[in-house]
Structures are given as structure tokens and as C-alpha cells.
Scaffold this active site. Sequence first.
Site, PDB file in Angstrom:
ATOM      1  N   ARG A 148       0.723  -1.641  -0.123  1.00  0.00           N
ATOM      2  CA  ARG A 148       0.046   0.263  -0.143  1.00  0.00           C
ATOM      3  C   ARG A 148       0.846   1.533  -0.598  1.00  0.00           C
ATOM      4  O   ARG A 148       0.741   2.180   0.150  1.00  0.00           O
ATOM      5  CB  ARG A 148      -1.119   0.136   1.153  1.00  0.00           C
ATOM      6  CG  ARG A 148      -1.603  -1.367   1.084  1.00  0.00           C
ATOM      7  CD  ARG A 148      -3.014  -1.273   2.229  1.00  0.00           C
ATOM      8  NE  ARG A 148      -3.692  -1.896   2.004  1.00  0.00           N
ATOM      9  CZ  ARG A 148      -3.660  -3.267   2.810  1.00  0.00           C
ATOM     10  NH1 ARG A 148      -2.446  -2.812   3.750  1.00  0.00           N
ATOM     11  NH2 ARG A 148      -4.859  -4.382   2.876  1.00  0.00           N
TER      12      ARG A 148
ATOM     13  N   LYS B 257       3.700  10.968 -11.686  1.00  0.00           N
ATOM     14  CA  LYS B 257       3.326  10.024 -12.918  1.00  0.00           C
ATOM     15  C   LYS B 257       3.414   9.173 -12.366  1.00  0.00           C
ATOM     16  O   LYS B 257       4.317   8.909 -13.298  1.00  0.00           O
ATOM     17  CB  LYS B 257       2.636  10.948 -13.896  1.00  0.00           C
ATOM     18  CG  LYS B 257       1.714  11.910 -14.081  1.00  0.00           C
ATOM     19  CD  LYS B 257       1.363  12.265 -15.301  1.00  0.00           C
ATOM     20  CE  LYS B 257       0.233  13.498 -15.915  1.00  0.00           C
ATOM     21  NZ  LYS B 257      -0.032  14.152 -16.493  1.00  0.00           N
TER      22      LYS B 257
ATOM     23  N   GLU C 136      10.896  17.896 -25.685  1.00  0.00           N
ATOM     24  CA  GLU C 136      10.247  18.690 -24.064  1.00  0.00           C
ATOM     25  C   GLU C 136      10.698  19.922 -23.178  1.00  0.00           C
ATOM     26  O   GLU C 136      10.209  20.361 -23.426  1.00  0.00           O
ATOM     27  CB  GLU C 136      10.338  17.347 -23.081  1.00  0.00           C
ATOM     28  CG  GLU C 136      10.046  15.817 -23.779  1.00  0.00           C
ATOM     29  CD  GLU C 136       8.384  15.775 -23.705  1.00  0.00           C
ATOM     30  OE1 GLU C 136       7.382  16.860 -23.330  1.00  0.00           O
ATOM     31  OE2 GLU C 136       8.014  14.744 -23.856  1.00  0.00           O
TER      32      GLU C 136
ATOM     33  N   LYS D 108       8.560  22.756 -14.423  1.00  0.00           N
ATOM     34  CA  LYS D 108       7.893  21.464 -14.293  1.00  0.00           C
ATOM     35  C   LYS D 108       7.198  21.666 -12.729  1.00  0.00           C
ATOM     36  O   LYS D 108       5.697  21.216 -11.889  1.00  0.00           O
ATOM     37  CB  LYS D 108       7.946  20.201 -14.621  1.00  0.00           C
ATOM     38  CG  LYS D 108       6.887  19.188 -14.033  1.00  0.00           C
ATOM     39  CD  LYS D 108       7.382  18.102 -15.112  1.00  0.00           C
ATOM     40  CE  LYS D 108       6.058  16.491 -14.688  1.00  0.00           C
ATOM     41  NZ  LYS D 108       6.249  15.587 -15.167  1.00  0.00           N
TER      42      LYS D 108
ATOM     43  N   GLU E 212      -3.358  17.295 -12.819  1.00  0.00           N
ATOM     44  CA  GLU E 212      -4.242  18.198 -13.787  1.00  0.00           C
ATOM     45  C   GLU E 212      -5.012  18.041 -14.091  1.00  0.00           C
ATOM     46  O   GLU E 212      -6.542  17.648 -14.269  1.00  0.00           O
ATOM     47  CB  GLU E 212      -3.500  16.247 -14.346  1.00  0.00           C
ATOM     48  CG  GLU E 212      -3.602  17.470 -16.227  1.00  0.00           C
ATOM     49  CD  GLU E 212      -3.209  16.249 -17.431  1.00  0.00           C
ATOM     50  OE1 GLU E 212      -2.091  15.365 -17.082  1.00  0.00           O
ATOM     51  OE2 GLU E 212      -3.484  16.110 -17.796  1.00  0.00           O
TER      52      GLU E 212
ATOM     53  N   ARG F 215      -1.827  21.689 -15.314  1.00  0.00           N
ATOM     54  CA  ARG F 215      -1.145  20.815 -15.942  1.00  0.00           C
ATOM     55  C   ARG F 215      -1.448  20.364 -17.232  1.00  0.00           C
ATOM     56  O   ARG F 215      -0.019  19.474 -17.474  1.00  0.00           O
ATOM     57  CB  ARG F 215      -1.197  19.706 -15.110  1.00  0.00           C
ATOM     58  CG  ARG F 215       0.148  18.354 -14.751  1.00  0.00           C
ATOM     59  CD  ARG F 215       0.716  17.432 -13.787  1.00  0.00           C
ATOM     60  NE  ARG F 215       1.910  16.582 -14.061  1.00  0.00           N
ATOM     61  CZ  ARG F 215       1.920  15.699 -13.118  1.00  0.00           C
ATOM     62  NH1 ARG F 215       1.177  15.827 -11.342  1.00  0.00           N
ATOM     63  NH2 ARG F 215       3.164  15.015 -13.744  1.00  0.00           N
TER      64      ARG F 215
ATOM     65  N   ASN G 147       1.197  18.952 -21.982  1.00  0.00           N
ATOM     66  CA  ASN G 147       1.310  17.980 -23.436  1.00  0.00           C
ATOM     67  C   ASN G 147       0.351  19.080 -24.674  1.00  0.00           C
ATOM     68  O   ASN G 147       0.076  18.358 -25.219  1.00  0.00           O
ATOM     69  CB  ASN G 147      -0.927  17.713 -22.809  1.00  0.00           C
ATOM     70  CG  ASN G 147      -1.043  17.082 -21.434  1.00  0.00           C
ATOM     71  OD1 ASN G 147       0.154  16.275 -20.849  1.00  0.00           O
ATOM     72  ND2 ASN G 147      -2.033  17.012 -20.783  1.00  0.00           N
TER      73      ASN G 147
ATOM     74  N   HIS H 209       1.394  16.823 -27.499  1.00  0.00           N
ATOM     75  CA  HIS H 209       1.259  15.598 -27.096  1.00  0.00           C
ATOM     76  C   HIS H 209      -0.170  14.843 -27.661  1.00  0.00           C
ATOM     77  O   HIS H 209       0.477  13.247 -27.955  1.00  0.00           O
ATOM     78  CB  HIS H 209       1.323  15.290 -25.593  1.00  0.00           C
ATOM     79  CG  HIS H 209       2.641  15.345 -24.909  1.00  0.00           C
ATOM     80  ND1 HIS H 209       3.259  16.914 -25.680  1.00  0.00           N
ATOM     81  CD2 HIS H 209       2.915  14.684 -24.344  1.00  0.00           C
ATOM     82  CE1 HIS H 209       4.316  16.938 -25.108  1.00  0.00           C
ATOM     83  NE2 HIS H 209       4.443  15.013 -23.963  1.00  0.00           N
TER      84      HIS H 209
ATOM     85  N   HIS I 215       0.896  11.237 -30.020  1.00  0.00           N
ATOM     86  CA  HIS I 215       0.462  10.328 -29.093  1.00  0.00           C
ATOM     87  C   HIS I 215      -0.182   9.956 -30.440  1.00  0.00           C
ATOM     88  O   HIS I 215       0.135   8.685 -31.004  1.00  0.00           O
ATOM     89  CB  HIS I 215      -0.637  10.221 -28.414  1.00  0.00           C
ATOM     90  CG  HIS I 215      -0.439  10.232 -26.847  1.00  0.00           C
ATOM     91  ND1 HIS I 215      -0.382  11.101 -26.249  1.00  0.00           N
ATOM     92  CD2 HIS I 215       1.599  10.545 -26.542  1.00  0.00           C
ATOM     93  CE1 HIS I 215      -0.073  11.198 -24.658  1.00  0.00           C
ATOM     94  NE2 HIS I 215       1.035  10.633 -25.447  1.00  0.00           N
TER      95      HIS I 215
ATOM     96  N   HIS J 143       9.306   9.135 -28.333  1.00  0.00           N
ATOM     97  CA  HIS J 143       8.164   9.639 -27.876  1.00  0.00           C
ATOM     98  C   HIS J 143       8.958  11.525 -28.569  1.00  0.00           C
ATOM     99  O   HIS J 143       8.001  12.153 -29.098  1.00  0.00           O
ATOM    100  CB  HIS J 143       8.308   9.528 -26.516  1.00  0.00           C
ATOM    101  CG  HIS J 143       6.705  10.138 -26.373  1.00  0.00           C
ATOM    102  ND1 HIS J 143       6.059  10.469 -26.930  1.00  0.00           N
ATOM    103  CD2 HIS J 143       7.198  11.481 -24.972  1.00  0.00           C
ATOM    104  CE1 HIS J 143       5.439  11.461 -25.565  1.00  0.00           C
ATOM    105  NE2 HIS J 143       5.711  11.882 -24.405  1.00  0.00           N
TER     106      HIS J 143
END
Length: 355
Positions: free
Chosen positions: A118, A140, A182, A224, A234, A238, A242, A245, A249, A262
Site C-alpha cells: 500500500r 505520474k 520536451e 514543471k 491535472e 498541468r 501536453n 502531445h 500520440h 516519443h
Amino acid sequence: MKTITVNIDSRNYPIYIGNNLLINSELLSKHIVGKQVFIVSNSTVASYYLDTLLATCQGYKTDFILLPDGEQYKTLTVLNRVFDQLLLNHHHRDTTILALGGGVIGDMAGFAAACYQRGVPFIQIPTTLLAQVDASVGGKTAVNHRLGKNMIGAFYQPKAVVIDLNTLKTLPEREFRAGLSEVVKYGLIQDANFFNWMEQSAEAILQKEMEPLAWMVQRCCEIKSNIVAEDETEKGIRALLNLGHTFAHAIESVTHYQRYLHGEAVSIGLCLAANLSYQMQSLSASDCERIKQLLLKLGLPVSIPADLYKKQIITAMGLDKKNIGGQRRFILLNQIGNGIIHDQILHDVIEQVLV
Ligand code: NAD
Ligand code: GLY
């Protein structure tokens, strides 16, 4: 060494940026909670840095696991091997997991830490540029599902991020350049001066000169961490991270994750987002051109190759008119240094951008 603090309620943590931090046992010890340490890495990264980190962890009961290298192994099945080893080696709730590698390892080790008993403490030790400026900061964590990338995961913040810039020396050139897209993104969404500085410092950065490199990583981590401190999960700002992105993607998906790294797909996505901003009359043609020229200077791709069909990309973006009524959220630029969230982009405008 520079230290940046990520301020998230009672879970503040430092990002350390410097040289030879991998051998700094005093620094690492500050964030190791109990007497046990478990290193998650892959065979590629381990061949360069595992022995060093094991030596730094002397004094702790240290075990490690080397996962296979590649995005295709970022799965629950592979993650289960981490839990197997933690249990077989009797790691308790006060063990500390160290993520030694790029974004794939960071995301997997972070998610393992979020789940094991946990939740146990973990430290990010990112070794790719992309992970140093992006993936290791902000909590993340995830693995992929066959139906979608990063679909199984958690927001789970590390106890510290230890960025040893020396590790970039062994990073393949293509991976390094991919991480730079990035970096450009941060300038675009929040810091025009940083974007200007990137234009002037591109050669020095490509030469991996230590002073500009350190400043560049620091500035990205500052931007960031400020964004994450304001909006950890987000709900709002936030989403600016993206930028480009959605396009990226879709490009990665239609090329089956084989053709572009990427960061390379993000570079194309940034140009498309700039073009979309121009079409929406929020960005000037000259700013669009500056963005393209900087990415070209950094050796990154800036357009969709002719053999990819616009229709495939639209479908991969989930933008078929029949599915969504022709509208969707995109991140746009008002100008260089100012990203905005836009919810009313018309399907037809996106089609124009993809020509
Ligand atoms: P990666 O982790 O696959 O690393 C790229 C390659 O470089 C791998 O082959 C790796 O073994 C190798 N490598 C790593 N460090 C090295 C070094 N110092 N020397 C030599 N080789 C080295 O790729 P990445 O670009 O770091 O990360 C991509 C992943 O990050 C994706 O899974 C993406 O979803 C995730 N990501 C997460 C976030 C987040 O906020 N959590 C943000 C962006 C990306
Ligand atoms: N990489 C996007 C984010 O961390 O939100």
C-alpha cells in the site's frame, strides 16, 4: 549542485541536479527511510551505473531487479516480477525503492512503490534527458495496458529526484535529441526568455557543455515543479504540459511506436500545435517559423512524413466527426511563452493543419 523543491502539501521533495550525484551516499541516505533498499533498473542502464549505485548503497540491505529494456515491457506482467522479488527478498513497508533509468523504469518503479504494501518510499534517479526534465518530476506513475498507454497507474510522488548529469554522457545521441523537444515545450508554454536562450545555446547544448546543460535541466525542473505544485492531478494548468502531445500520440500510434521516439513525435506535435495556434489566429506566422527552426536546429523532425495519411491520424486522435461532434480540447499558444487550454477547436481547422 542545485536543489529545487517541489511543494506539494505535506509531501514536499527536493530535486538535486549536479555531477557525480550517483556516488553521493550522504545525499541518498537523507532520503532512504529504513535499512532496506531495492533498485529497479534495466540491463542497459545497469551495465553503466548499477555497480556505482550498489557501492553508494553500502550499509543498506540492497537487492535489485533488472527489467528488460523497452516500452513494450512496461506492463503489469513485467511489473509483477518486481513484486515477486520484493517479497522473496523480504522487503518490508519501510524499504526504499530506487528507480535507476529512463522514463520507462521511473514510471514502473514509481507505480510499484505506490502499490507495494500500500505504498513505500521511492527515489527517482533519472538517466535520460527526457526523464530528467519531465518524467521523474511530478509523480505520474504507470504501466501500459494493451488497450492504451499509461492506462494503469497512480499519482505518487517520490521522496527525492537525484539528477546526475554525468549519466547523459552514455545516452545515445538520438535519445538525447528526443528529450530536447520536451525542453522546447517548457519555453513555449511558460517562458519566452528560456526559448530565446535555447535558440542561442542550441550548439552548446548539442555539444553537452556542462554549464548550459545544467541550467537547461534546472529551468525545466523549475517550470514543471511549479506547475505540479499548483495542479498535482491535472485538473487544470498541468494540461499545458501536453502541448503537441495529442498529435504526437496519434503519430506514435499510427507508426506502431516503431518509427519515432516519443520526443521526436512530440517535436512534430509542437509544430502542428503551433500551426493550429496560427490557424486559430492566436500565434503569428513568424513565431511559428521560429519554433520550427529551433526544432530543426536541434536535429528533430518537424512535419508528418508524406506516407502517413491524414485520415489515419485523425482517427488515432479520436477526432472522427461521428465520434465527438468535431470538437476537442487542445493546448494552443497565444505567443511563444504563453500556452493556453482551448476546448472549442473545430474539426475542420485540425484537418487544415494536418495537410
Ligand atoms: P526509456 O526509459 O525507454 O529510455 C530510452 C533508452 O535509453 C532505453 O533503451 C534505456 O535503456 C536507455 N538509457 C537510459 N539511460 C541511459 C543512459 N544514461 N545511458 C545509456 N542508455 C540509457 O525512454 P525515456 O524517453 O526516458 O522515457 C519514456 C517513457 O517515459 C515513456 O514510457 C513515457 O510514457 C514516460 N513518460 C512519463 C512521464 C511522467 O510524467 N511520468 C512524462 C514523460 C514520459
Ligand atoms: N508529462 C506530463 C505531466 O507530467 O503531466
